[in-house]
Design an enzyme around this catalytic site. Structure first.
Site, PDB file in Angstrom:
ATOM      1  CG  HIS A   1      -1.979   1.060   1.154  1.00  0.00           C
ATOM      2  ND1 HIS A   1      -1.739   2.362   1.518  1.00  0.00           N
ATOM      3  CD2 HIS A   1      -3.284   1.014   0.745  1.00  0.00           C
ATOM      4  CE1 HIS A   1      -2.855   3.077   1.350  1.00  0.00           C
ATOM      5  NE2 HIS A   1      -3.792   2.274   0.878  1.00  0.00           N
TER       6      HIS A   1
ATOM      7  CD  GLU B   1      -5.521   1.388  -2.834  1.00  0.00           C
ATOM      8  OE1 GLU B   1      -6.580   1.527  -2.217  1.00  0.00           O
ATOM      9  OE2 GLU B   1      -4.437   1.174  -2.269  1.00  0.00           O
TER      10      GLU B   1
END
Length: 262
Positions: A101, A169
């Site tokens: 992430h 993302e």
């Protein structure tokens, strides 16, 4: 059979322990009342904090909802104070795990090498990596595709076989008031779906979008994406329910397309 549409939620560090378990109880009610989740056409996973994984597994037992972890260590055991291994996560009932992430990369200095090692650790322990990739700045969809392909290739270069959930993302959209423009997302995710579909040993993989995703977006993206990775906009169970309704509609459309092609 892999779900036709996948929806995931990460709680990050927003909830306290009791709040997380209460939220999981609401998710259980959603899953039990939603036909598309019950029949497997929509896959749902939730990712609480480490200490909430075991009680979340217990709370969601008997439903199709998968529980995951927000991170793992690259080694399976040893003197690594404060870390959690993929082996222990699997033993505790986790089935998916976030890897790479943008916040891990930015706040904790995770390099491409670290992301690759963690991806390999997840797969060798039977966990499906939710592999987060995305460009740092908005310089156009073509640049985003090139950067995402580079990150994907790096993360999977030496990884064991197995399905992955690629979470696109764009870093510049994480935590923003709204997601990236739908056409931008569609251009990137459609190309990533093509790339992932051609990877050997990755049958059953999916490409989902995260980055300020919420209700309404999946309908805009349509068949160019396999689902959504939600954050704070899914903390309200009603909002999550709305996204599941959209996912069910997309899954039904895909089923009709498959049937028509036979």
């Amino acid at each position: 059979m892999a779900p036709r549409v996948t929806v995931g939620v990460s709680l990050k560090m927003y909830f306290g322990h009791r709040q997380a378990i209460d939220w999981c109880r609401s998710v259980r009610a959603l899953a039990e009342s939603h036909p598309a989740v019950a029949n497997g056409s929509v896959g749902l996973f939730v990712i609480p904090s480490f200490v909430a994984i075991a009680p979340a597994v217990a709370e969601l037992a008997g439903t199709p909802v998968l529980v995951g972890a927000q991170d793992l260590y690259s080694e399976d055991r040893g003197a690594f104070t404060g870390e959690v291994s993929g082996a222990e996560l699997a033993e505790a009932g986790a089935r998916v795990v976030e890897v790479g992430h943008a916040e891990r990369r930015r706040l904790f200095g995770e390099t491409e090498e670290v992301v690759a090692a963690k991806t390999a650790a997840a797969l060798r322990n039977g966990l499906t990596p939710v592999l987060c990739i995305g460009e740092a700045a908005n310089t156009g969809a073509a640049d985003a595709v090139a950067e995402c392909e580079r990150q994907l290739s790096s993360a999977l270069a030496d990884a064991p076989g197995g399905a992955v959930i690629v979470a696109y993302e764009p870093v510049w959209a994480i935590g923003a008031e709204r997601p990236a423009e739908a056409e931008y997302i569609r251009r990137v995710t459609s190309e990533l779906r093509r790339v992932v579909a051609g990877l050997p040993g990755r049958d059953g993989s999916a490409v989902i979008y995260g980055g300020s995703a919420g209700p309404g977006l999946l309908t805009e993206l349509g068949d160019d994406v396999d689902g959504l990775f939600l954050g704070r906009f899914a903390h309200d169970p009603a909002a999550l329910g709305a996204v599941l309704d959209e996912a069910a509609a997309l899954a039904a459309t895909r089923a009709e397309t498959v049937e028509a092609g036979r």
